[in-house]
Structure formats: structure tokens, C-alpha cells
Design a protein around this motif. Structure first.
Motif, mmCIF file in Angstrom:
data_model
loop_
_atom_site.group_PDB
_atom_site.id
_atom_site.type_symbol
_atom_site.label_atom_id
_atom_site.label_comp_id
_atom_site.label_asym_id
_atom_site.label_seq_id
_atom_site.Cartn_x
_atom_site.Cartn_y
_atom_site.Cartn_z
ATOM 1 N N ALA A 115 0.869 -1.180 0.000
ATOM 2 C CA ALA A 115 0.000 0.000 0.000
ATOM 3 C C ALA A 115 0.900 1.222 0.000
ATOM 4 N N GLN A 116 0.361 2.317 -0.459
ATOM 5 C CA GLN A 116 1.147 3.539 -0.478
ATOM 6 C C GLN A 116 1.543 3.943 0.937
ATOM 7 N N ASP A 117 2.739 4.467 1.065
ATOM 8 C CA ASP A 117 3.211 4.919 2.371
ATOM 9 C C ASP A 117 2.226 5.944 2.949
ATOM 10 N N ASN A 118 1.902 5.726 4.221
ATOM 11 C CA ASN A 118 1.037 6.699 4.903
ATOM 12 C C ASN A 118 1.661 7.207 6.198
ATOM 13 N N PHE A 119 2.937 6.827 6.393
ATOM 14 C CA PHE A 119 3.574 7.208 7.655
ATOM 15 C C PHE A 119 5.038 7.536 7.398
ATOM 16 N N THR A 120 5.468 8.610 7.967
ATOM 17 C CA THR A 120 6.879 8.998 7.930
ATOM 18 C C THR A 120 7.346 9.219 9.362
ATOM 19 N N PRO A 121 8.329 8.459 9.813
ATOM 20 C CA PRO A 121 8.814 8.661 11.181
ATOM 21 C C PRO A 121 9.285 10.101 11.374
ATOM 22 N N ALA A 122 9.076 10.603 12.563
ATOM 23 C CA ALA A 122 9.543 11.961 12.868
ATOM 24 C C ALA A 122 11.050 12.033 12.699
ATOM 25 N N ALA A 123 11.494 13.115 12.135
ATOM 26 C CA ALA A 123 12.925 13.292 11.930
ATOM 27 C C ALA A 123 13.647 13.318 13.269
ATOM 28 N N ARG A 124 14.767 12.665 13.320
ATOM 29 C CA ARG A 124 15.553 12.671 14.557
ATOM 30 C C ARG A 124 16.063 14.087 14.812
ATOM 31 N N VAL A 125 15.746 14.593 15.962
ATOM 32 C CA VAL A 125 16.242 15.900 16.365
ATOM 33 C C VAL A 125 17.414 15.669 17.308
ATOM 34 N N ILE A 126 18.589 15.950 16.830
ATOM 35 C CA ILE A 126 19.787 15.685 17.608
ATOM 36 C C ILE A 126 20.039 16.883 18.520
ATOM 37 N N PRO A 127 19.984 16.678 19.823
ATOM 38 C CA PRO A 127 20.267 17.806 20.714
ATOM 39 C C PRO A 127 21.698 18.285 20.531
ATOM 40 N N GLU A 128 21.931 19.501 20.885
ATOM 41 C CA GLU A 128 23.289 20.017 20.802
ATOM 42 C C GLU A 128 24.156 19.226 21.776
ATOM 43 N N LEU A 129 25.144 18.593 21.225
ATOM 44 C CA LEU A 129 25.976 17.711 22.041
ATOM 45 C C LEU A 129 27.202 18.465 22.538
ATOM 46 N N ALA A 130 27.304 18.539 23.828
ATOM 47 C CA ALA A 130 28.472 19.196 24.415
ATOM 48 C C ALA A 130 29.709 18.340 24.164
ATOM 49 N N VAL A 131 30.794 18.981 23.909
ATOM 50 C CA VAL A 131 32.045 18.269 23.686
ATOM 51 C C VAL A 131 32.564 17.745 25.024
ATOM 52 N N THR A 132 32.794 16.461 25.084
ATOM 53 C CA THR A 132 33.311 15.857 26.306
ATOM 54 C C THR A 132 34.826 16.007 26.334
ATOM 55 N N SER A 133 35.305 16.651 27.368
ATOM 56 C CA SER A 133 36.747 16.868 27.492
ATOM 57 C C SER A 133 37.343 15.896 28.496
ATOM 58 N N ASP A 134 38.659 15.879 28.567
ATOM 59 C CA ASP A 134 39.343 15.001 29.522
ATOM 60 C C ASP A 134 38.903 15.287 30.962
ATOM 61 N N THR A 135 38.664 16.574 31.264
ATOM 62 C CA THR A 135 38.308 16.927 32.640
ATOM 63 C C THR A 135 36.884 16.500 32.996
ATOM 64 N N ASP A 136 36.067 16.205 31.983
ATOM 65 C CA ASP A 136 34.703 15.747 32.251
ATOM 66 C C ASP A 136 34.663 14.281 32.663
ATOM 67 N N LEU A 137 35.733 13.566 32.430
ATOM 68 C CA LEU A 137 35.750 12.131 32.692
ATOM 69 C C LEU A 137 36.083 11.863 34.163
ATOM 70 N N ARG A 138 35.240 11.108 34.783
ATOM 71 C CA ARG A 138 35.470 10.746 36.182
ATOM 72 C C ARG A 138 36.046 9.331 36.230
ATOM 73 N N VAL A 139 37.334 9.261 35.990
ATOM 74 C CA VAL A 139 38.003 7.972 35.913
ATOM 75 C C VAL A 139 38.179 7.385 37.308
ATOM 76 N N ARG A 140 37.818 6.129 37.435
ATOM 77 C CA ARG A 140 37.942 5.428 38.719
ATOM 78 C C ARG A 140 39.204 4.559 38.688
ATOM 79 N N LYS A 141 40.012 4.643 39.686
ATOM 80 C CA LYS A 141 41.267 3.899 39.716
ATOM 81 C C LYS A 141 41.264 2.862 40.831
ATOM 82 N N ALA A 142 41.691 1.675 40.476
ATOM 83 C CA ALA A 142 41.820 0.624 41.482
ATOM 84 C C ALA A 142 43.179 0.734 42.169
ATOM 85 N N LYS A 143 43.206 0.380 43.434
ATOM 86 C CA LYS A 143 44.459 0.336 44.188
ATOM 87 C C LYS A 143 44.728 -1.100 44.587
ATOM 88 N N ASP A 144 45.892 -1.595 44.192
ATOM 89 C CA ASP A 144 46.200 -3.011 44.385
ATOM 90 C C ASP A 144 47.464 -3.196 45.204
#
Length: 945
Positions: free
Chosen positions: A468-497
Motif C-alpha cells: 500500500a502507499q506509504d502513509n507514515f513517515t517517522p519523525a525526523a531525529r532531532v539531535i540535541p546540541e551535544l556538548a564536547v566531552t573533554s578530559d576533565t569531564d571524565l570521572r576515571v575510577r582507579k583501582a588500588k592493588d
């Protein structure tokens, strides 16, 4: 579909044994949760459950039947935990987790596991990611060290270079598995139309290329730090393990890894489809397809079991309504129904591909499907529907216990999604308690008069064929403005052995691996029997080989043996195909008949309590085929459509062209399934003639693995003693073709996103302990393992492909040496350059000392995995019978591996890797590729299949 979770009956209690495990003495940082043991009348996999202070859940299952262990690390994160604009992260990390960590060098993870004699992989779906290894038992500590290092010490080892290479590898995987595969984008398009914008199932696990291109390496690291903590993971270990020692090792390597952020169960978004959504796409396919999908429940919902049963009634094989209404009458080449379930949602899916000769459209297919639903309302649920489904579930559960990996994966999944490894009996009850009324109730609640997504896929340029003819078009993906993740944003967890993690544990001596004890028998009619007893599960697996394969055909009628196999799966003179299918389903047995080059193969899996009834049905299939003209026409026509559709697949085209170019005009130059032309020439009389000539007793083989003893097995097999006769002996000469060597044969596939490459030549016939086996050892570091030179270069270093390899393949009559890959179209020429350089360099310079040691260790430590399951034992026994060996060949091979010299390997490389003797086949977009390939200096010859 029906899951592998059904009542095991009393036999399992006696045959699947584990030691009764007692809670060990307290270990600081580890809390005992529960112990479940095998008891009469219960269907369980025995285990112990612990939780480490950092939240890691540990499940141990002891199984002393084989000297191996299976280690599974499951993280409760999949594509369903991703954000809009950052799809594909979970799958991307599945790749990154194999790229090395702080204490494991780049590409060393695969090498270490392979060198240990093990196998490994990882998988990602919408709800979880798991990593698993099966290795000899002495290698357990090394596997725990590897898994712990990538859980706690990965982030700093994820470099921009690794990120870029694996991004390209994921793109190659998407190209190979989605964009360059017929119907490959079906699920993605349906999911986009099914789920609301932003629903975590509205995108596929592979993700979108745009999203992968958009993000940076720190975005990926942040995703890891959010979801891959020990408190969101379950470590499950099964096999030949010592509980106290294993607990100590787990605590040592994992105990110091800090917890990650807290993780809550995902919310199940609700949604309603208020009207049927028709969507469509054009694709590089031969046959159009209609796909109807309806939202239902979620995994382990109280209605899931009844919906599974409904899917079986409507589309589960030859007894189903869609088979009767679409396939049997040749209106469709294929029709099926499925009910896949995930943590947040399930869908009820129906599909059909119309047969071109039927003249039916996708709209007609949709109407027949809808009429079949109405027929179900009238037909209702029959007693046999419940009997079949429950017998199938029982068998699936029992067969799922044949490997330690099967048991471990079930424990891990139940813990991940229910918080209870011991969920088996509750699952069993869900299915065992389904009633006829339940099935009809869920049909009315979720399917009748409900709305879904109706997807049409049509050949390019044939948009008018849509349902049948298409009757539906999915809504276009709206990509939010993505903040650039920097090294300081990373909360790295370190194990102590308090120990040095950079030191890889040293494995102790391999435990002795016993070759299966076997016995032989030859019936007076000439049938040879080779069998072994395996008491781990109450099952019997059988392989019957009859000399009646592809090589017995006339080349102009290639596909005759494959059609004979198909006809033996149809009606007999005593019962219809549907009745035969029903009889086997009620026994929980599976019987598959197929054709290889030399043999018809009958693969049988049955619960031992039903073995005599199952073999009676197999005997009937072999001795009383009905050879009905309408069934022949259907199978022949479907085979023709399959051959035509195969030409849309680059790999199919490459393999066929390569085969034709290596062989002269003989049977080996033809595909075993036949071509469009050869299949069209086959008549029913040809099938009958091959059957009468070759399906005989003498020369046939029965290979068997069962929990029964020899006398009981022979009693059950006695039904085959009444077979008589001897087929025509196979005399075969397969000369090489006159195709030019050192050139490229180019097969056109318009606008192909990837190119398929084959490089090779005719080579050795199979010899289990001769030069053929030694050549396999020679090729192992070049292209025979994941971390071989070819794969590391093209996949891991360059990101050109999802996988590249080289191998020797041979039988008694001919052999080949082949290097192959499917690569990004834009790097086809570069990939050929790398292939050639790797092969040339290896031929000239030979194997390194490190590669020689790696090969020896990897191959000679595999023994623990060779004979674990009935299917592996069948393969081992079949090899012995095929080549008239004794079990001593295993020792002979081990001695070859241990003693083959560097000089001999290098001589074999010079002998067999001469590129001037090889030809190349490339399948891709010829108008783009031809000038690029000519620029490399090769003669390029256009070739048509």
C-alpha cells in the motif's frame, strides 16, 4: 520464538551432575548469597552466587565432565541505554574492549586467548553486552586477569587511533551486515516506524553512521564510565573449577575495582499505534517482501509464552497456517512468524515473499496473512499445538545443557534480567501452564483488530509493487546540541592493588584430555557404525552419511542432490509432510537432511527416551519418499528463486565466480545448490534416478553420540539393517581451468557499498596428517586466526574490513588456497595491495619465532574444547570414519605441531604462496573499480556469472 527453557524430566537428574557445592569460608570483600544444588524432581543448573563489596555479582557452576571452563562477563547495558545522537555506543564498546587495556597490549587479548587453546567473542543487543571465553581449565586465572583489566583499566588505553580504526571497523560491519545485504535495513526501518522518537528501541544496536561520525573518543569513554562498573555486571564461571581457588582469584583481580554510578532498571515506555503504518523502501533484491509487525509485551511478561505459542501455530514450520496458505500452494517462496522479546518490548512479526510465478502482489500477501488470522479464529488452538510446543521446549532445554557455555549463558541471562539465576522452573511453568484459552486471549488482546507497521521492500525501480502507499513517515531525529566531552569531564575510577597487574598469570600444566572412547560395527548390509557414549545429557545425536552428494550429479543438472535432500524432507508414502513434521515435533526431535559434495547428510537430534520413535520416522523418510510432483515443483521453484536472489549478494557472486575460474567445465565448477539454468533443467525423474542409484546401504555411515551403551544403541539402529544395495562408486577427475593467473576478474555489482575479494588457486587435497595439515599450520599465523597478519592489517590496523582471512580447503578430489574479505568499496584497491604484500612477505621471509611458538601453543592446547559437546564428538568421529583413521591420529597431529620446524614451514610457504599462480576475483561497482584496479598494474577482465 520458543526459548530454551522447558521441563527436563527425571532423566536429567541422573545424567547432569555437579558436585554439591557448599558455601566456602568467608573471604573479605565477598558475600555469599545462595547455593542451589541438584535435587530429585527439580529442574535446575546448580550454582553458587556471591556479591563482591563493589557490587560485582559472581555465579559459579561446577562441572567436572570436561577439563575446561567458560567465563562470561555480562554488563547490563545495550543500545537501549544510549541517547539520541549517540547510537551504537554499546556495540562500539564491544569492539573497543578487545583493543587492549593498561596491562594488555594492543590486539593481545585475542592472541592470549587463542594461544591458550581457547575461543572467545562478545555480543551486544538492545539490553546487554557480554564477553565470553571457553578455555582449558588451567587457563582460568589468565582469563580473569584479562576480564578484570578491561573492566578496571581500559579508559586510559583507549587512544584516538584505536577509536578511529574501530569506528571504521563498525562502519564495515554495518555495510556488510546491513547496507550491502538484501533486506538488511528491514529491522531498522520497521523500528523507526514502530517506536516513538527517542524510544531506545527506535534505533538498531549497530547505530547510525552519522552518530558514529559525530562523537569523539571522550564521549565513548564517558559511556564506558557510566555503564561498565562492577555493580552493573555479572561474572559467571562454569566448568572444571575449584570454588575456593576461584573465589580467591576473582576477589584478587576484581575486588579493588571501584563501583560505578548506580544503575536503575530501565523504564518501559508505553505507546499506542492508532492506525496501520505503511512504509516501504527499494532495495537491491530479487523478490519483494512484506513484513507486518505488532507491538506486544516485554520479555517474561505473563503473556509472552502464549504469544510464542501463537507464533508457532501461525508460522512455525510445515504445520503452520502460513505455510499451508502461502508456501505449500506456491503463492510464496517463504512465509514465517516470530515473536522476539526484549527487556522493554516484544513484537509479533509476520513476513512473506511472493513467488514470481504466482502473480501475487504484496497486497495479496498481506490479504492472505490477514485471512489466515481469521482462519485461526475459526480453527482455534488444537491439542497437538500445545503438545508440540511443550515437547520442543523440553528438548531445547535439554540440548542447551550439552555445553558448559550453554549452562553459563542461561545462568547469566537469568541473573541479569531477573536477579535470579534459578529462574528455570518459573520459566518452565510459564510455558507448561499455557492453555488454549490463553492463546486465544492474547490473540484477541494484541493482534486482532490491532495496528502495526507494514513494511514493503521491493526491487529498485519497482515502487508500484508495495502493499500500500506509504502513509507514515517517522519523525525526523532531532539531535540535541551535544556538548564536547573533554578530559576533565571524565570521572576515571582507579583501582588500588597490592600486587603487580602488569604480570600475566602463568598457567599450570594442561589437564589430560581423553579422546572419546569409541566402538565400531559394520552391519552385514555394509553400513559402517562409529559411536561413543556420553552420559552428560539424556540425548542421542546421529549423523547418517550416504554417498549421494553434489559430485554424483551431471554438471548440467547441478542441484539434483540438494533437491533430493529437500524431497526427503517432504511427504512419504505413509504420511504427509505436515504429519511427518507434527510427529517429529511431538517427540521434540529434529531431523535435517542436506547435501554436501560427496554425501547426503541426515542430522538427527533426539531425547534418548524417544530415539526409537525418531529413528522409525527417519527410516520412513529414507525408504518411502512419496516424490509428489507438486512438492517437487515447489522445492525446485524455490531453489531457482534462491539462486536468482543469491546474485544480489556480493559474497555469493564472488564464490561462484571463483569456483568457475579455478575448475574446468566440471561438476566442481558449479554451486552445489545449482544455478538458475541447471535447476530449470532438473525433472522429478532425475531426483528419483539419483535416489534409486545412490540411497543404498553399502558405503553409508552412521556416526552416533548417545548416553546409551553399545548394546542399546545397536538395538535402536537395527532398523537400518534391512536397507540393501550398493550405490555407484564415485570416480571423479577435476582438472584445473585455463583461466589466466596473475590477473583480476571483475564481476559487476552496481553501486555496491562493499567489494568482495577472493585471491587464490587450486591446491592440496585433504590429508589429515600429511602436507595438507602441515600447510594449515603454515597458514595459521598468516590468515588462520583472528590475530593473523592479514586480519590485523586489514581490520585492526587499516579499518578496511570487518574481517579478512586465508585458508586451505580440500576434500578427496580437489583443494584450494584462498584469501578473502569484504572491504569498503573505496579501499578495494588498497586492500588488494595489502593482501598481496602480506602473502608475498610471508612467502619470502617466512614465519617468526614468536609466531611459531604461538601456533604450537594455540593448536596443541585446543584438545579440551575438541570433544565437549555431542556435535563436536560427531565431527571428530566422522573424520575418523571418512579417512579410515584410528584415534592415534590425534597424537600424530600433536607431534607434528610440536616438531614441525621453522625451515619446513618456510619451505611450505614458498611452495604454496606463489602469487603468480593465483588469480583474483573482485565483486563491486565495475565502473568505479576497473580504472583503480588497472592502475595497480593488473590486467582486469570483466566476468559475468
Amino acid at each position: 520464538m520458543i526459548p530454551v527453557l522447558l521441563a527436563c524430566l527425571t532423566a536429567c537428574e541422573n545424567t547432569i551432575k555437579s558436585e554439591e557445592i557448599k558455601p566456602t569460608d568467608a573471604i573479605a570483600g565477598v558475600s555469599f548469597v545462595e547455593s542451589v544444588t541438584a535435587k530429585a524432581g527439580q529442574t535446575v543448573i546448580p550454582y553458587q552466587k556471591y556479591v563482591l563489596d563493589n557490587g560485582l555479582t559472581l555465579i559459579l557452576h561446577q562441572d567436572r565432565s570436561d577439563p575446561l571452563v567458560h567465563v562470561d562477563m555480562t554488563y547490563h547495558v545495550g543500545s537501549g541505554r544510549e541517547e539520541i545522537g549517540k547510537s551504537g555506543f554499546a556495540h562500539f564498546f564491544e569492539h573497543m574492549m578487545f583493543q587492549g587495556s593498561e596491562n594488555v597490549a594492543d590486539d593481545e587479548h585475542f592472541k592470549i586467548v587463542t594461544e591458550s587453546g581457547g575461543t572467545m567473542n562478545g555480543t551486544t543487543n538492545s539490553d546487554r553486552t557480554n564477553y565470553f571465553q571457553t578455555v582449558p581449565a588451567n587457563q582460568l586465572e589468565k582469563m580473569l586477569w584479562l576480564e578484570a583489566d578491561r573492566m578496571g583499566f581500559l579508559v586510559d588505553a583507549v587512544t584516538q587511533e584505536k577509536f578511529e580504526i574501530q569506528r571504521e571497523t563498525v562502519k564495515n560491519e554495518r555495510g556488510q551486515s546491513y547496507e550491502n545485504r538484501p533486506y538488511g535495513l528491514l529491522r531498522e526501518r520497521v523500528s523507526e516506524a514502530m517506536y516513538p522518537l527517542g524510544h531506545p528501541y527506535s534505533w538498531q544496536t549497530i547505530g547510525y553512521i552519522d552518530d558514529l561520525n559525530r562523537v569523539n573518543v571522550n564521549d565513548l569513554k564517558a559511556f564506558f564510565l557510566r555503564w561498565y562498573g562492577p555493580n552493573n555486571a555479572t561474572l559467571t564461571i562454569g566448568g572444571d573449577l575449584n570454588v575456593d581457588e576461584t573465589l580467591a582469584m576473582v576477589n584478587k583481580y576484581f575486588g579493588s575495582i571501584p563501583r560505578g554510578p548506580e544503575v536503575k532498571m530501565p523504564i518501559k515506555p508505553s505507546f499506542i499505534i492508532e492506525a496501520d503504518r505503511y512504509i516501504s523502501m527499494e532495495d537491491n533484491v530479487h523478490l519483494p517482501l512484506v513484513y507486518m509487525s505488532y507491538p506486544t509485551v516485554s520479555v517474561r511478561h505473563k503473556d509472552e509464552a502464549a504469544l510464542d505459542l501463537l507464533s508457532s501455530i501461525l508460522g512455525g514450520g510445515k504445520t503452520s497456517l502460513l505455510y499451508k496458505n502461502l508456501v505449500k500452494n506456491q503463492l510464496a517462496v517463504q512465509a514465517s512468524v516470530s515473536h522476539p522479546c526484549a527487556e522493554l518490548a516484544c513484537t509479533f512479526n509476520m513476513l512473506a515473499l511472493p513467488h514470481p510465478a504466482s502473480g501475487k502482489t504484496l497486497a495479496d500477501m498481506e490479504k492472505v496473512i490477514r485471512d489466515s488470522l481469521l482462519e485461526f479464529e475459526t480453527r482455534g488452538v488444537e491439542d497437538d499445538d500445545l503438545i508440540k510446543a511443550k515437547a520442543e521446549m523440553e528438548a531445547n532445554f535439554v540440548f542447551g545443557l550439552q555445553s558448559v557455555a550453554g549452562k553459563v549463558s542461561q545462568l547469566a541471562a537469568n541473573e541479569t534480567f531477573k536477579g535470579n539465576p534459578n529462574y528455570i522452573e518459573q520459566d518452565i511453568a510459564r510455558y507448561a501452564n499455557v492453555t488454549k484459552a490463553d492463546v486465544m486471549r492474547v490473540y484477541k488482546k494484541y493482534i486482532k483488530n490491532k495496528h502495526g507497521v507494514i513494511m514493503s521492500i521491493v526491487p529498485k525501480g519497482q515502487k508500484a509493487l508495495v502493499a500500500a502507499q506509504d502513509n507514515f513517515t517517522p519523525a525526523a531525529r532531532v539531535i540535541p546540541e551535544l556538548a564536547v566531552t573533554s578530559d576533565t569531564d571524565l570521572r576515571v575510577r582507579k583501582a588500588k592493588d597490592n600486587f603487580d597487574r602488569s604480570l600475566m598469570p602463568i598457567a599450570g600444566a594442561n589437564k589430560a584430555v581423553d579422546v572419546p572412547q569409541m566402538w565400531r560395527e559394520t552391519f552385514t548390509n555394509g553400513i559402517k557404525v562409529l559411536a561413543t557414549q556420553s552420559s552428560e545429557t539424556p540425548t542421542t545425536s546421529i549423523l547418517i552419511k550416504i554417498p549421494a552428494g553434489h559430485y554424483f550429479e551431471d554438471k548440467d543438472k547441478a542441484g539434483t542432490a540438494a533437491l533430493l535432500a529437500a524431497m526427503l524432507n517432504e511427504s512419504t508414502t505413509k504420511r504427509s509432510a505436515e504429519d511427518m513434521s507434527k510427529a517429529l515435533q511431538k517427540l521434540g526431535a529434529s531431523v535435517g537432511i542436506s547435501a554436501s559434495n560427496s554425501y547426503l547428510a541426515i542430522n538427527i537430534n533426539a531425547l534418548t527416551k524417544h530415539i526409537d520413535a525418531t529413528l522409525a520416522l527417519v527410516y520412513e523418510k529414507l525408504t518411502a519418499p512419496a516424490f509428489l510432483p507438486n512438492e517437487f515443483d515447489r522445492n525446485k521453484n524455490n531453489a531457482i528463486q534462491g539462486a536468482i536472489n543469491g546474485k544480489k549478494n556480493a559474497g555469493y557472486l564472488a564464490s561462484n565466480a571463483y569456483r568457475q575460474l579455478l575448475h574446468a567445465d566440471n561438476i566442481a565448477a558449479t554451486p552445489s545448490g545449482g544455478s538458475e539454468a541447471s535447476l530449470a533443467s532438473i525433472e522429478l525423474s532425475d531426483i528419483k534416478a539419483l535416489y534409486q542409484q545412490q540411497v543404498k546401504a553399502k558405503g553409508s555411515e552412521i556416526i552416533l553420540v548417545s548416553d546409551l551403551d553399545k548394546s542399546s544403541v545397536l538395538k535402536s539402529l537395527s532398523i537400518f539393517k534391512s536397507l540393501t544395495g550398493e550405490g555407484k562408486a564415485l570416480t571423479l577427475n577435476l582438472p584445473e581451468s585455463n583461466a589466466k593467473r596473475g590477473v583480476i576478474y571483475l564481476v559487476n555489482k552496481d553501486n555496491a557499498a562493499q567489494s568482495a575479494i577472493r585471491i587464490g588457486k587450486r591446491s592440496l587435497t585433504e590429508d589429515v596428517t600429511g602436507e595438507y595439515y602441515r600447510a594449515y599450520l603454515m597458514n595459521f599465523p598468516l590468515g588462520g586466526a583472528f590475530n593473523s597478519r592479514i586480519n590485523l592489517n586489514l581490520r585492526e590496523d587499516k579499518g578496511y574490513t570487518y574481517g579478512a582471512r586465508s585458508y586451505f580447503y580440500g576434500d578427496k578430489f580437489s583443494g584450494t588456497y584462498t584469501a578473502s574479505a569484504e572491504v569498503r568499496a573505496d579501499v578495494t584497491d588498497k586492500s588488494i595491495v595489502e593482501f598481496v604484500e602480506e602473502i608475498k612477505r610471508y612467502a619470502e621471509q617466512g614465519i617468526s619465532d614468536e609466531e611459531l611458538a604461538f601456533m604450537r601453543s594455540a593448536i596443541n592446547q585446543k584438545d579440551a574444547l575438541k570433544y565437549e559437546t555431542p556435535s563436536r564428538k560427531l565431527g571428530f568421529l566422522a573424520q575418523i570414519l571418512e579417512h579410515d583413521l584410528t584415534s592415534d591420529f590425534v597424537k600424530e597431529r600433536n607431534d607434528i605441531v610440536a616438531n614441525i620446524s621453522k625451515a619446513e614451514i618456510n619451505a611450505l610457504a614458498k611452495k604454496h604462496l606463489n602469487l603468480s599462480e593465483m588469480l583474483m576475483v573482485v565483486v563491486g561497482d565495475a565502473k568505479t573499480l576497473k580504472p583503480q584496479l588497472q592502475a595497480l598494474g593488473y590486467e582486469v577482465i570483466n566476468y559475468e556469472i
